[in-house]
Design an enzyme around this catalytic site. Structure first.
Site, PDB file in Angstrom:
ATOM      1  N   HIS A  68       2.057   5.123  30.295  1.00 48.21           N
ATOM      2  CA  HIS A  68       3.083   6.120  30.553  1.00 48.21           C
ATOM      3  C   HIS A  68       4.047   6.236  29.378  1.00 48.21           C
ATOM      4  CE1 HIS A  68       5.364   8.440  33.608  1.00 48.21           C
ATOM      5  NE2 HIS A  68       6.367   8.155  32.824  1.00 48.21           N
ATOM      6  N   TYR A  71       1.454   6.401  25.599  1.00 43.88           N
ATOM      7  CA  TYR A  71       0.379   7.386  25.417  1.00 43.88           C
ATOM      8  C   TYR A  71      -0.776   6.769  24.623  1.00 43.88           C
ATOM      9  CZ  TYR A  71       3.417  11.008  27.228  1.00 43.88           C
ATOM     10  OH  TYR A  71       4.207  11.762  28.050  1.00 43.88           O
ATOM     11  N   GLU A 114       6.377  17.842  33.392  1.00 49.26           N
ATOM     12  CA  GLU A 114       6.079  16.425  33.529  1.00 49.26           C
ATOM     13  C   GLU A 114       5.471  16.174  34.904  1.00 49.26           C
ATOM     14  OE1 GLU A 114       8.850  13.206  31.709  1.00 49.26           O
ATOM     15  OE2 GLU A 114       9.438  13.487  33.785  1.00 49.26           O
ATOM     16  N   SER A 115       4.800  15.041  35.052  1.00 47.03           N
ATOM     17  CA  SER A 115       4.192  14.735  36.354  1.00 47.03           C
ATOM     18  C   SER A 115       4.988  13.657  37.074  1.00 47.03           C
ATOM     19  CB  SER A 115       2.767  14.231  36.142  1.00 47.03           C
ATOM     20  OG  SER A 115       2.806  13.045  35.381  1.00 47.03           O
ATOM     21  N   HIS A 116       4.888  13.647  38.367  1.00 48.18           N
ATOM     22  CA  HIS A 116       5.466  12.562  39.169  1.00 48.18           C
ATOM     23  C   HIS A 116       4.503  12.295  40.317  1.00 48.18           C
ATOM     24  CE1 HIS A 116       9.034  10.242  38.681  1.00 48.18           C
ATOM     25  NE2 HIS A 116       9.238  10.190  39.963  1.00 48.18           N
ATOM     26  N   HIS A 118       2.095   9.585  41.138  1.00 47.16           N
ATOM     27  CA  HIS A 118       1.929   8.345  41.907  1.00 47.16           C
ATOM     28  C   HIS A 118       3.062   8.126  42.904  1.00 47.16           C
ATOM     29  CE1 HIS A 118      -1.434   7.537  39.370  1.00 47.16           C
ATOM     30  NE2 HIS A 118      -1.534   6.270  39.698  1.00 47.16           N
ATOM     31  N   GLN A 343      17.825   6.120  39.096  1.00 42.15           N
ATOM     32  CA  GLN A 343      18.014   7.506  38.647  1.00 42.15           C
ATOM     33  C   GLN A 343      19.447   7.798  38.196  1.00 42.15           C
ATOM     34  OE1 GLN A 343      15.363  10.211  38.796  1.00 42.15           O
ATOM     35  NE2 GLN A 343      14.528   8.188  38.374  1.00 42.15           N
TER      36      GLN A 343
END
Lengths: 767, 256
Positions: A68, A71, A114-116, A118, A343
């Site tokens: 992550h 890369y 971007e991915s989230h 999982h 966060q």
């Protein structure tokens, strides 16, 4: 695993003398998600140093080396195909957390997808919400004001009734959780969600995909870099406190999901939009005053990644005093503080003389801040805990870690295409309108505030109020005193990519262009969200390589650069991998938003044209998938045609010759015209005889690329035809959609019926 | 005309509201509740509470914002209202005015809320455009046409009160805008987007100087804010007329 306690919460790990089995044990016990080879590399490093590491040091390395953060599998491929596409307008490309592109003389736009994935599979509500929160910070930390969000989502079918693997949640539960999470975060934080994808297929039952993109706007002279270039600069954390939520998020994201994933809930962070909202104000005000030297958000990898990457990028080192970090819970160990992905936190690099100004601003916005370190000349990272040094390593070793040229194989599929019997046109057309991937997404779209901030001038739904249909792209007017606009769209075609990742990638770029051009915008740049399975499998790595090659070839030929992006691997569970799912967030520029157009039919009597050539490759099409007809032959994009036709069409639109326009994609020409009818509450009479010579169902439902439908006033027809190679196929007329092929009538459906079917089919599951 | 646009964490429609006031010719200023001190409000000609999710609206929408205003400057607000100067709340701002007891204000300021903006009948947040019918000329509406369109964007917007209170509101003529269907008949969902009693979308207090509205006029200020501007050209967005009404009223009052 042999440990020696140094002080409370800090242990020395005996790695120098560890056997290979013991390395394996250390890896598992500490939850590092590294390979044995990587563990050996760490052992060699400390053997050379002549000492054993602290547990904190090992955690710091594992984080820096996670897929992550590093890369490590994708970088060589990205470098070859995706990076470095020339463009005269780009300003910051693939370096910081988001790409920066010139908007006008004074302003730049900033964006990233971007991915989230999982976290959303384990905890859909929180996972999706923090996905939104994270991408907002990526844009904010460039100094930009976030003005738009997008959210491409991929789920299993909502009515799935088959067996679910242990720990896998039902698609309906995930859909509701994810959409509520995005809604509750995005709406509260006051950024409009203007575009997205909601795609359903059994291939995503085990691995839901939640991608999120954000776009912001910034004055060029206020762009902030994620780097610290001088020594003696203070490192200041602002925003949320650090807790145990989100520990090992990046390591978790670099593993495949299994029945035990539920136990890793701790890896999912907790978002707080009402902390984010004032944090945005604070950061933008501080930036307006010019006191931010460098800035980066704390996302994947937490404090560890951020300090490392910011200092490494600027060529300095850092002293960090971990006991200065404000905590949610008092008894956290140093390594937990270092890797926590809690966060709503940002790290600001601030000169001493400006600390007081920052304190004042923090007071106004009720935000906590803490000076946690400073930059130093030596290129080492040194971490202190109550006065004791507990980490001292070269930054280069931690952040520039590892890279792999992974083996890959490219799967070749035997080309074949079944010819199904000719259908009953009316029933097949209505069935397509009600299929999940074509039916109205209004239920989702309206739960997101898509017009807060007052910039959304072309909304995600187009048409008469109360009758709206899908549009191709949203248009924003970012600046109060300028008519210049930004168009945003998201695209993905996993079932073309599944058959042929290279051609699927070309098709996806082509669709991005189609969507932007359909509202009258000139494609400007893209962000690539690459969602794939397990890269340690050569066939998956092959899909990744082929996809990148396609994305690169298409974009290079079109002159549209990728300025930011994200790779999400390990979307594998129970031996099943997702199909290659490259998602593009594409941005276009429209010089005057008053020239933008929408997809809804405007007036009876207007002519209807198709632009582009219809071909018969049906692989990956919604029509064939609905019929269960097989085809492995997918549409093949000719990028030169994409370039030529989009130029022609843009010129016609900018001259006001086009009343409405919609690209032809999922469901083909039939669905495109239906959506235009639904939005304008107007029927049409269509004759397919002038189209290329195919059976009528191919003409109606082929998804061949680089095509649009345009509505043109009769008095403009001649002019339009002189700009664009189009085929006149019909006229806007009455309250029914009547379609024939020469003398043969295919179907005749009234618009209200189409609307009812199209609107109702998803909603009945989701409500 | 100085307008105080109140802010706290989670207010998020302040920027478009600022632009709307500015374009109309007024002088809007952001005023964060943390910077608000006693005696400060008096110098303004108007108080505006914008939409958003103040404090997240994790409890009753608007309740925290109201509580903090009460704790900090309640007397100033009462004086402001009693002096006849306008107070306006949009969406979350409307919810705050109800929680403060300034609305419906059938018999002046009430100690406890007399009405509520409840969870929508659809039980979810919805962002959509609605048609409104003007049912009263007030300083907030006098220059508006009889039929306008504005967007709603809320999860809690169902206007609700006891029958007695509703009757008083109606008898006093406090309803300023009602939801209607496109053909001007009684609206069903989604034209009444939340299930509000008597299709109430906006009310004014009995003195006519405190105004709460669920739909967002500031998001309909310019013609291109309207979702159908590519088919229906307009000179102004429909929300413009609300700001214009206010501006004219205040300037006339001042020149008197």
């Amino acid at each position: 695993m042999k440990l020696k306690k140094i002080e409370d919460g800090v242990y020395e790990v005996n790695i120098i003398d560890a056997t290979d089995e013991e390395l394996h044990e250390i890896n598992n016990t500490m939850g590092l998600a590294l390979s044995v080879e990587e563990m050996k590399k760490i052992r060699d490093f400390f053997r050379e140093m002549g000492r054993n590491p602290t547990d904190l040091e090992i955690h710091a390395i594992a984080q820096g080396w996670s897929e992550h953060c590093s890369y490590k599998s994708s970088k060589p491929v990205l470098r070859k195909y995706i990076f470095g596409i020339p463009s005269e307008h780009t300003m910051i490309v693939m370096q910081d957390d988001a790409g920066v592109v010139e908007f006008d003389d004074e302003y730049a736009y900033v964006f990233k997808i971007e991915s989230h994935n999982h976290p959303s599979a384990v905890e859909p509500y929180g996972g999706a919400a923090t996905g939104v929160g994270g991408i907002i910070r990526d844009v904010l930390n460039m100094g930009a004001k976030p003005i738009a969000l997008v959210d491409p989502l991929f789920f299993g079918p909502p009515d799935y009734s088959g067996k679910l693997n242990k720990g896998v949640k039902h698609p309906l539960f995930l859909i509701n959780g994810v959409i509520s999470g995005i809604r509750d975060y995005g709406n509260r934080v006051g950024i409009p969600t203007v575009a997205g994808i909601t795609y359903f297929h059994e291939d995503y039952i085990n691995n839901v995909l939640v991608n999120a993109g954000c776009l912001g706007i910034v004055k060029k002279d206020k762009i902030v870099r994620s780097a610290v270039y001088s020594t003696g600069i203070k490192l200041v954390m602002v925003g949320g406190r650090t807790g145990r939520d989100g520990i090992h998020g990046v390591n978790f994201a670099s593993k495949i999901l299994d029945e035990k994933s539920e136990e890793e809930r701790q890896a999912v962070q907790l978002g707080n939009p009402i902390l984010k909202e004032p944090l945005i104000h604070l950061v933008l005000e501080a930036n307006e005053r010019g006191i931010i030297h460098g800035m980066k958000d704390l996302g994947g990898g937490g404090l560890g990644s951020v300090v490392g990457e910011m200092c490494h990028a600027g060529g300095v080192g850092a002293n960090v005093y971990l006991d200065k970090v404000l905590l949610k819970e008092g008894d956290m160990a140093p390594w937990e503080i270092w890797v926590s992905e809690s966060q709503e936190r940002m790290l600001l690099a601030i000169e001493d003389k400006n600390l007081q100004t920052l304190e004042k601003l923090c007071e106004k916005w009720d935000i906590e801040m803490s000076v946690i370190g400073e930059t130093i000349e030596q290129k080492n990272l040194r971490i202190f805990w109550h006065g004791n040094k507990i980490l001292d390593m070269p930054l280069e070793f931690i952040t520039a870690g590892v890279e792999y040229e992974r083996d890959y194989t490219v799967r070749r599929v035997q080309e074949m295409q079944e010819i199904p019997p000719e259908p009953n046109y009316r029933s097949v057309f209505l069935k397509l309108l009600s299929s999940y991937n074509i039916a109205s997404k209004e239920w989702v779209i309206r739960q997101y505030d898509h017009e807060v901030q007052g910039r959304t001038v072309i909304k995600p739904m187009h048409g008469i109020v109360g009758y709206e249909s899908h549009g191709d792209a949203a248009v924003l007017k970012p600046l109060h005193d300028s008519w210049k606009g930004i168009a945003i769209t998201t695209v993905s075609n996993p079932h073309i990519s599944k058959l042929n990742p290279y051609l699927g990638a070309l098709y996806t770029v082509d669709e991005a262009v189609r969507n932007l051009v359909a509202v009258g915008a000139m494609p400007s740049s893209m962000s690539d969200g690459l969602n794939f399975g397990n890269p340690e499998r050569p066939e998956i790595m092959g899909e990744f390589v082929e996809t990148c090659r396609g994305l690169g070839d298409a974009a290079r030929a079109l002159g549209i650069p990728y300025v930011s992006g994200n790779v999400s691997f390990y979307n594998e569970a129970f031996g099943k991998n997702i199909p290659p799912t490259p998602v593009l967030m594409a941005v276009g520029i429209i010089d005057d938003i008053r020239n933008a157009i929408t997809s809804d039919f405007k007036k009876e009597g207007n002519y209807i044209y198709t632009i582009g050539k219809t071909t018969g490759e049906m692989g990956g099409s919604e029509y064939y998938s609905m019929l269960n007809a097989s085809s492995t032959i997918v549409p093949r994009v000719n990028v030169e045609r994409t370039k030529l036709l989009s130029k022609q069409l843009l010129s016609a639109i900018s001259k006001g010759l086009v009343e409405s326009c919609h690209d032809i994609s999922h469901g083909g020409l039939g669905v495109t015209i239906a959506e235009m009818s639904i939005g304008g509450n107007l029927g049409a009479e269509i004759d397919l005889k002038n189209m290329e010579h195919f059976r009528s169902d191919i003409k109606l439902f082929s998804e061949s690329p680089t095509r649009w439908v345009c509505e043109v006033q009769p008095e403009n027809a001649e002019k339009f035809e002189s700009h664009v190679e189009g085929k006149h196929i019909g006229v806007v007329d009455g309250e029914r959609l009547k379609v024939r092929d020469g003398e043969r009538w295919l179907f005749n459906v009234d618009v209200a019926t189409m609307r009812k079917i199209w609107r109702g089919s998803l909603e009945k599951y989701l409500r | 005309m100085r307008v105080a646009i109140l802010q706290m964490e989670g207010t998020n429609c302040e920027e478009e509201s600022y632009i709307a006031f500015k374009e109309t010719g007024a002088n809007p200023e952001y005023l964060h509740i943390n910077n608000l001190t006693e005696g400060m409000l008096e110098s303004y000609d108007m108080i505006f509470i914008p939409g958003g999710f103040s404090a997240g609206d994790y409890i009753r929408a608007g309740a925290v914002f109201a509580a903090r205003l009460k704790a900090k400057v309640w007397k100033d607000i009462v004086d402001f209202v009693e002096s006849g100067k306008p107070v306006m709340g949009v969406c979350n701002g409307f919810q705050v005015l109800i929680e403060l007891g300034l609305l419906p204000g059938t018999d002046g300021i009430s100690e406890v809320p007399q009405a509520a903006l409840m969870t929508n009948n659809s039980n979810r947040f919805e962002c959509r455009w609605v048609h409104l019918k003007k049912t009263k000329d007030t300083m907030f509406s006098r220059d508006a046409p009889n039929k306008i369109m504005l967007p709603v964007a809320h999860a809690e917007g169902k206007f609700f009160a006891t029958q007695d209170i509703i009757k008083k509101i109606e008898d006093n003529g406090q309803v300023v805008f009602r939801y209607i269907s496109p053909d001007a008949t009684e609206p069903e969902y989604p034209w009444n987007p939340n299930g509000s009693i008597n299709d109430i979308a906006a009310i004014v207090n009995s003195y006519g100087n405190v105004f709460g509205i669920m739909p967002h006029p500031e998001r309909a200020y310019f013609p291109f804010h309207h979702p159908d501007w590519t088919r229906n050209p307009r000179d102004k967005g429909d929300g413009y007329y609300i700001f214009k009404s206010l501006f004219n009223q205040i300037n006339e009052a001042k020149s008197r």
